[in-house]
Structure formats: structure tokens, C-alpha cells
Motif scaffolding. Structure first.
Motif, PDB file in Angstrom:
ATOM      1  N   VAL A 164       0.657  -1.185  -0.007  1.00 18.16           N
ATOM      2  CA  VAL A 164      -0.022   0.048  -0.024  1.00 18.16           C
ATOM      3  C   VAL A 164       0.910   1.425   0.081  1.00 18.16           C
ATOM      4  CG1 VAL A 164      -1.961  -1.190   1.280  1.00 18.16           C
ATOM      5  CG2 VAL A 164       0.119   0.081   2.482  1.00 18.16           C
ATOM      6  N   ALA A 165       0.359   2.221  -0.398  1.00 20.37           N
ATOM      7  CA  ALA A 165       0.961   3.751  -0.384  1.00 20.37           C
ATOM      8  C   ALA A 165      -0.360   4.611  -0.396  1.00 20.37           C
ATOM      9  CB  ALA A 165       1.863   3.789  -1.697  1.00 20.37           C
ATOM     10  N   ARG A 166       0.054   5.925   0.017  1.00 21.18           N
ATOM     11  CA  ARG A 166      -0.880   6.968  -0.068  1.00 21.18           C
ATOM     12  C   ARG A 166      -1.576   7.045  -1.525  1.00 21.18           C
ATOM     13  NH1 ARG A 166       1.084  11.905  -2.012  1.00 21.18           N
ATOM     14  NH2 ARG A 166       3.368  11.776  -2.578  1.00 21.18           N
ATOM     15  N   LYS A 167      -2.600   7.920  -1.469  1.00 24.97           N
ATOM     16  CA  LYS A 167      -3.336   7.542  -3.070  1.00 24.97           C
ATOM     17  C   LYS A 167      -2.685   8.550  -4.097  1.00 24.97           C
ATOM     18  CE  LYS A 167      -7.862   6.224  -1.213  1.00 24.97           C
ATOM     19  NZ  LYS A 167      -9.463   6.435  -1.299  1.00 24.97           N
ATOM     20  N   GLY A 168      -1.939   9.670  -3.380  1.00 22.08           N
ATOM     21  CA  GLY A 168      -1.187  10.606  -4.427  1.00 22.08           C
ATOM     22  C   GLY A 168       0.310  10.041  -4.626  1.00 22.08           C
ATOM     23  N   HIS A 169       0.502   8.853  -4.112  1.00 19.35           N
ATOM     24  CA  HIS A 169       2.016   8.314  -4.441  1.00 19.35           C
ATOM     25  C   HIS A 169       2.438   8.456  -5.985  1.00 19.35           C
ATOM     26  CE1 HIS A 169       5.437   5.862  -3.947  1.00 19.35           C
ATOM     27  NE2 HIS A 169       5.483   5.813  -2.656  1.00 19.35           N
ATOM     28  N   PRO A 170       3.729   8.916  -6.321  1.00 17.62           N
ATOM     29  CA  PRO A 170       4.171   9.032  -7.600  1.00 17.62           C
ATOM     30  C   PRO A 170       4.227   7.697  -8.343  1.00 17.62           C
ATOM     31  CG  PRO A 170       5.848   9.485  -5.928  1.00 17.62           C
ATOM     32  CD  PRO A 170       4.625   9.355  -5.089  1.00 17.62           C
ATOM     33  N   ALA A 171       4.418   6.576  -7.393  1.00 16.39           N
ATOM     34  CA  ALA A 171       4.656   5.260  -7.992  1.00 16.39           C
ATOM     35  C   ALA A 171       3.000   4.844  -8.834  1.00 16.39           C
ATOM     36  CB  ALA A 171       5.026   4.042  -7.177  1.00 16.39           C
ATOM     37  N   ARG A 172       2.207   5.482  -8.398  1.00 15.22           N
ATOM     38  CA  ARG A 172       0.848   5.244  -9.104  1.00 15.22           C
ATOM     39  C   ARG A 172       0.981   5.610 -10.731  1.00 15.22           C
ATOM     40  NH1 ARG A 172      -2.336   3.135  -5.411  1.00 15.22           N
ATOM     41  NH2 ARG A 172      -1.957   3.714  -3.149  1.00 15.22           N
ATOM     42  N   GLU A 213       6.075  -2.755 -11.201  1.00 13.90           N
ATOM     43  CA  GLU A 213       6.629  -3.959 -10.789  1.00 13.90           C
ATOM     44  C   GLU A 213       7.384  -3.713  -9.345  1.00 13.90           C
ATOM     45  OE1 GLU A 213       9.093  -5.598 -13.503  1.00 13.90           O
ATOM     46  OE2 GLU A 213       7.543  -6.084 -14.923  1.00 13.90           O
ATOM     47  N   LEU A 214       7.630  -4.655  -8.710  1.00 14.59           N
ATOM     48  CA  LEU A 214       8.204  -4.807  -7.415  1.00 14.59           C
ATOM     49  C   LEU A 214       9.418  -3.870  -7.291  1.00 14.59           C
ATOM     50  CD1 LEU A 214       8.160  -5.429  -4.400  1.00 14.59           C
ATOM     51  CD2 LEU A 214       9.249  -7.563  -4.801  1.00 14.59           C
ATOM     52  N   ALA A 215      10.321  -4.147  -8.617  1.00 16.14           N
ATOM     53  CA  ALA A 215      11.780  -3.838  -8.543  1.00 16.14           C
ATOM     54  C   ALA A 215      11.533  -2.175  -8.588  1.00 16.14           C
ATOM     55  CB  ALA A 215      12.300  -4.081  -9.725  1.00 16.14           C
ATOM     56  N   ASP A 216      10.374  -1.642  -9.213  1.00 16.63           N
ATOM     57  CA  ASP A 216      10.270  -0.195  -9.323  1.00 16.63           C
ATOM     58  C   ASP A 216       9.966   0.529  -8.004  1.00 16.63           C
ATOM     59  OD1 ASP A 216      10.504  -0.342 -12.201  1.00 16.63           O
ATOM     60  OD2 ASP A 216       8.110  -0.952 -12.107  1.00 16.63           O
ATOM     61  N   LEU A 217       9.614  -0.077  -7.074  1.00 17.42           N
ATOM     62  CA  LEU A 217       9.062   0.226  -5.629  1.00 17.42           C
ATOM     63  C   LEU A 217      10.329   0.611  -4.730  1.00 17.42           C
ATOM     64  CD1 LEU A 217       6.094  -1.586  -5.052  1.00 17.42           C
ATOM     65  CD2 LEU A 217       6.200   0.636  -5.971  1.00 17.42           C
ATOM     66  N   LEU A 218      11.557  -0.060  -5.151  1.00 14.82           N
ATOM     67  CA  LEU A 218      12.956  -0.104  -4.321  1.00 14.82           C
ATOM     68  C   LEU A 218      13.201   1.514  -4.445  1.00 14.82           C
ATOM     69  CD1 LEU A 218      14.669  -3.414  -5.356  1.00 14.82           C
ATOM     70  CD2 LEU A 218      13.316  -2.776  -3.218  1.00 14.82           C
ATOM     71  N   ALA A 219      12.854   2.360  -5.117  1.00 14.72           N
ATOM     72  CA  ALA A 219      13.084   3.922  -5.402  1.00 14.72           C
ATOM     73  C   ALA A 219      12.647   4.472  -4.331  1.00 14.72           C
ATOM     74  CB  ALA A 219      12.814   4.330  -6.815  1.00 14.72           C
ATOM     75  N   TYR A 220      11.630   3.965  -3.500  1.00 16.02           N
ATOM     76  CA  TYR A 220      11.134   4.758  -2.439  1.00 16.02           C
ATOM     77  C   TYR A 220      11.395   4.171  -1.009  1.00 16.02           C
ATOM     78  CZ  TYR A 220       8.202   6.153  -6.716  1.00 16.02           C
ATOM     79  OH  TYR A 220       8.122   6.520  -7.724  1.00 16.02           O
ATOM     80  N   GLN A 229      -7.284   7.300   3.009  1.00 16.15           N
ATOM     81  CA  GLN A 229      -6.068   7.929   2.546  1.00 16.15           C
ATOM     82  C   GLN A 229      -4.888   6.957   1.977  1.00 16.15           C
ATOM     83  OE1 GLN A 229      -4.762  11.102   4.742  1.00 16.15           O
ATOM     84  NE2 GLN A 229      -6.091  10.682   6.408  1.00 16.15           N
ATOM     85  N   ILE A 230      -5.014   5.649   2.079  1.00 11.35           N
ATOM     86  CA  ILE A 230      -4.212   4.956   1.323  1.00 11.35           C
ATOM     87  C   ILE A 230      -4.807   4.068   0.391  1.00 11.35           C
ATOM     88  CG2 ILE A 230      -2.457   5.261   3.239  1.00 11.35           C
ATOM     89  CD1 ILE A 230      -3.263   2.384   4.283  1.00 11.35           C
ATOM     90  N   ALA A 231      -4.413   3.126  -0.323  1.00 11.41           N
ATOM     91  CA  ALA A 231      -4.979   2.298  -1.268  1.00 11.41           C
ATOM     92  C   ALA A 231      -3.887   1.208  -1.652  1.00 11.41           C
ATOM     93  CB  ALA A 231      -5.332   2.972  -2.354  1.00 11.41           C
ATOM     94  N   PRO A 232      -4.026  -0.099  -1.986  1.00  9.51           N
ATOM     95  CA  PRO A 232      -3.179  -0.965  -2.659  1.00  9.51           C
ATOM     96  C   PRO A 232      -2.671  -0.396  -3.825  1.00  9.51           C
ATOM     97  CG  PRO A 232      -5.232  -2.067  -1.862  1.00  9.51           C
ATOM     98  CD  PRO A 232      -5.486  -0.372  -1.658  1.00  9.51           C
ATOM     99  N   LEU A 233      -1.280  -0.895  -4.051  1.00 14.36           N
ATOM    100  CA  LEU A 233      -0.563  -1.002  -5.273  1.00 14.36           C
ATOM    101  C   LEU A 233      -0.958  -1.920  -6.171  1.00 14.36           C
ATOM    102  CD1 LEU A 233       2.657   0.561  -3.811  1.00 14.36           C
ATOM    103  CD2 LEU A 233       1.143   1.850  -5.389  1.00 14.36           C
ATOM    104  N   PRO A 234      -0.782  -1.950  -7.412  1.00 15.90           N
ATOM    105  CA  PRO A 234      -1.185  -2.833  -8.451  1.00 15.90           C
ATOM    106  C   PRO A 234       0.120  -3.948  -8.574  1.00 15.90           C
ATOM    107  CG  PRO A 234      -0.434  -0.814  -9.643  1.00 15.90           C
ATOM    108  CD  PRO A 234      -0.731  -0.736  -8.032  1.00 15.90           C
ATOM    109  N   VAL A 235       0.805  -4.168  -7.431  1.00 14.43           N
ATOM    110  CA  VAL A 235       1.844  -5.321  -7.332  1.00 14.43           C
ATOM    111  C   VAL A 235       1.582  -6.243  -6.327  1.00 14.43           C
ATOM    112  CG1 VAL A 235       4.244  -5.602  -6.687  1.00 14.43           C
ATOM    113  CG2 VAL A 235       3.358  -3.516  -7.711  1.00 14.43           C
ATOM    114  N   PRO A 236       1.155  -7.638  -6.960  1.00 13.02           N
ATOM    115  CA  PRO A 236       0.518  -8.529  -6.141  1.00 13.02           C
ATOM    116  C   PRO A 236       1.512  -9.198  -5.227  1.00 13.02           C
ATOM    117  CG  PRO A 236       1.154  -9.292  -8.439  1.00 13.02           C
ATOM    118  CD  PRO A 236       1.426  -7.854  -8.365  1.00 13.02           C
ATOM    119  N   LEU A 237       1.001  -9.804  -4.168  1.00 11.55           N
ATOM    120  CA  LEU A 237       1.704 -10.445  -3.298  1.00 11.55           C
ATOM    121  C   LEU A 237       1.050 -11.685  -2.969  1.00 11.55           C
ATOM    122  CD1 LEU A 237       2.971  -7.593  -0.417  1.00 11.55           C
ATOM    123  CD2 LEU A 237       4.333  -8.866  -2.124  1.00 11.55           C
TER     124      LEU A 237
END
Length: 312
Positions: A180-188, A194-201, A263-271
Motif C-alpha cells: 500500500v501507499a498513499r493515494k497520491g503516491h508518484p509510483a501510481r 513492478e516490485l523492482a520499481d518500488l525500491l526507489a522509494y 487515505q491509502i490504497a493498494p498498489l497494483p503489485v501482487p503479493l
């Protein structure tokens, strides 16, 4: 060394209370203040216990006292005895008057957001005189206190207990974990995230000794990735949610937590591999007090309602 007879009447209940108080307070003076006794009386009683046992229980230093090897062993048993006496008193009270009592719950991340508050509210509506105590910690930290009788049950993600004798578990429902991340998170804004993209945060992850942390580490390894280097470790649901809401941090939270926060929501990266059962861990041999049994009944009822709502 001969066996010590502690049932000959020389050791008193007040000795157990005093030794535990000294261990908890870290000094004879603070223990005396805590027990509302004079310091000489506490010192004298401590000497009585040490004379009965024939060993020194505490080493004295400039900043207080520290339990010796004998002291640690005796304090552990003293806590267990006092906990059982408290439970005996509560059970007698509960049997005499089911309107009062105390239930102590050790809580983990899963279940603490929706299920536990609902169950507590239902219990308090049913039995206002019952006091509910909630204590948050990791599963490993909760188990010894559960076995000693200091808490009645542990609520959260069920951990394997194959190597933990004296425990039993009851499954309440199954719940997936989401990133999850905040709804205005830049990763969205990224396509095909992908999971690798999230390592920048930055990330906030559970403590190393938790089951969820171990499962997340397996997810990263399976993807050929290392854990994030910009990392906060935390199991407090309030702190995790605030960090995710107010920063660009990413967290892995139970679905119910993500689903009930605007204020938060799931990211489209499955676990997908991380889906665990939520339930209660109980002592295998010790019966529940009436108050704890009522708490368990309400947890089961609310879990059934949560499951039906999720399926709707």
C-alpha cells in the motif's frame, strides 16, 4: 545442593510480590515506593527470601539492583505463581458474577485494525463491567507472557507453533496482504508497475522476528531483489499508517487495514504468496476465564461478519 522445601510455610506470598516488584522497578527504593512500604522493611523481606533460598537473588550496584542467575529463575516462577493466583481470583469472581472481570489480549498487526475494535465494542455493550486490556508486541514476545498467564490470548496472524508446546490456535479468517501507499503516491503514475520499481522509494516493514517480515523477504528473494535500503522497521499499526499517509513510504499491510483507510490504497503489485490466516493463540492446558471466553466468542462472531462482508 539439597532441594529447597518452599511449602513448609516459611516462604510467604508477600515475598513473591516483593521480589517481582524489585525486579520490575530495578531498585529496592523504587520497589518500596511502588508497594507503599518503608525501604528497611523491603530490604529485610528480601534478606528473608534469600536466606530461605540460600542464594543471592540480586546484585547491588550504584544504579540499583540486577537479578542474578538465581534471581532470574526465581522471578520467572514468582511471576507465574502470581499470575495464576490473579487468574484464580478472576475466575472465582467471574463464576460468582459474570458481569465483571478482566481480559488481557496480546495483539499483532493483523486483526488489530477492524476485528479487535469491533469485538471489544460488542463485548463492552454486552458486559460493561468487564475490563479489556490490549497489549501490542511481536508474537515471540507475547508467547512467554501467554504461557505465564499474564495475557489470556494472542490475536493476529497465526504463526507455526510446531516447536512451541503448550499452545493451541483457532483460525478466525484468512486475509491477504497488500502493498500500500498513499493515494497520491508518484509510483501510481508508472505503467506496468513492478516490485523492482518500488525500491526507489522508502519502505516501512515489520520487525525481523515477525512471520510477515520473513514472508516478504522470501518474495524479494524470489524476484531476485534485495530488501529496500531506505527502511523503517515497525509493527505499530498507528505509526505505519501515519508514515504511509504522510510520506512516500510503502508498506505491506493486511487487506482490511488498506480497505478501511480513505487515505491509502493498494498498489497494483501482487503479493500472492503472502496470504495468512488470522486467529487466536491460546494456552493448550489452561482453561479460559469467563471474561476471556466471552472475548473469544465475540471475536468469532465479528470474524464471521468480516468474512461475509468481504465476500459480498
Amino acid at each position: 545442593m539439597r532441594a529447597i522445601d518452599l511449602l513448609n510455610g516459611r516462604l510467604k506470598l508477600r515475598h513473591l510480590v516483593l521480589v517481582v516488584a524489585i525486579a520490575d522497578q530495578g531498585s529496592v527504593l523504587r520497589a518500596a515506593e511502588h508497594l507503599h512500604l518503608a525501604q528497611p522493611a523491603v530490604t529485610r523481606s528480601l534478606r528473608e527470601v534469600e536466606h530461605i533460598l540460600g542464594v543471592e537473588l540480586f546484585t547491588r550496584g550504584p544504579r540499583g539492583v540486577t537479578p542474578t542467575l538465581f534471581g532470574e529463575a526465581f522471578v520467572e516462577h514468582a511471576r507465574a505463581v502470581l499470575a495464576e493466583l490473579r487468574r484464580a481470583g478472576e475466575r472465582i469472581t467471574g463464576l460468582a458474577d459474570a458481569e465483571v472481570g478482566t481480559v488481557t489480549i496480546g495483539t499483532l498487526l493483523a486483526g488489530s485494525n477492524v476485528l479487535l475494535p469491533r469485538a471489544i465494542a460488542a463485548l463492552k455493550q454486552d458486559r460493561p463491567g468487564i475490563t479489556v486490556i490490549v497489549q501490542e508486541a511481536t508474537f515471540d514476545a507475547q508467547v512467554p507472557r501467554l504461557l505465564d498467564g499474564e495475557i489470556d490470548l494472542i490475536l493476529g496472524r497465526l504463526n507455526p507453533i510446531d516447536d512451541m508446546r503448550g499452545l493451541r490456535q483457532i483460525t478466525l479468517y484468512s486475509e491477504p496482504v497488500r502493498l500500500v501507499a498513499r493515494k497520491g503516491h508518484p509510483a501510481r503514475d508508472r505503467a506496468d508497475l513492478e516490485l523492482a520499481d518500488l525500491l526507489a522509494y522508502p519502505w516501512v516493514l515489520p520487525l525481523e522476528q515477525t512471520a510477515l517480515r520473513r514472508e516478504l523477504e522470501q518474495v524479494f528473494r524470489a524476484a531476485g531483489l534485495r530488501l529496500p535500503t531506505d527502511l523503517v522497521e515497525c509493527t505499530s499499526i498507528l505509526t505505519v499508517r501515519t508514515l504511509v499517509q504522510d510520506t512516500d513510504m510503502i508498506a505491506a499491510l493486511p487487506e482490511l487495514v488498506a480497505r478501511t483507510d480513505e487515505q491509502i490504497a493498494p498498489l497494483p503489485v501482487p503479493l500472492d504468496p503472502v496470504r495468512r490466516q488470522v486467529g487466536v493463540t491460546l494456552p493448550d492446558q489452561r482453561p479460559l476465564t469467563p471474561s476471556a471466553q466471552l472475548m473469544l466468542d465475540h471475536l468469532r462472531e465479528q470474524a464471521s461478519m468480516v468474512t461475509r462482508a468481504g465476500a459480498a
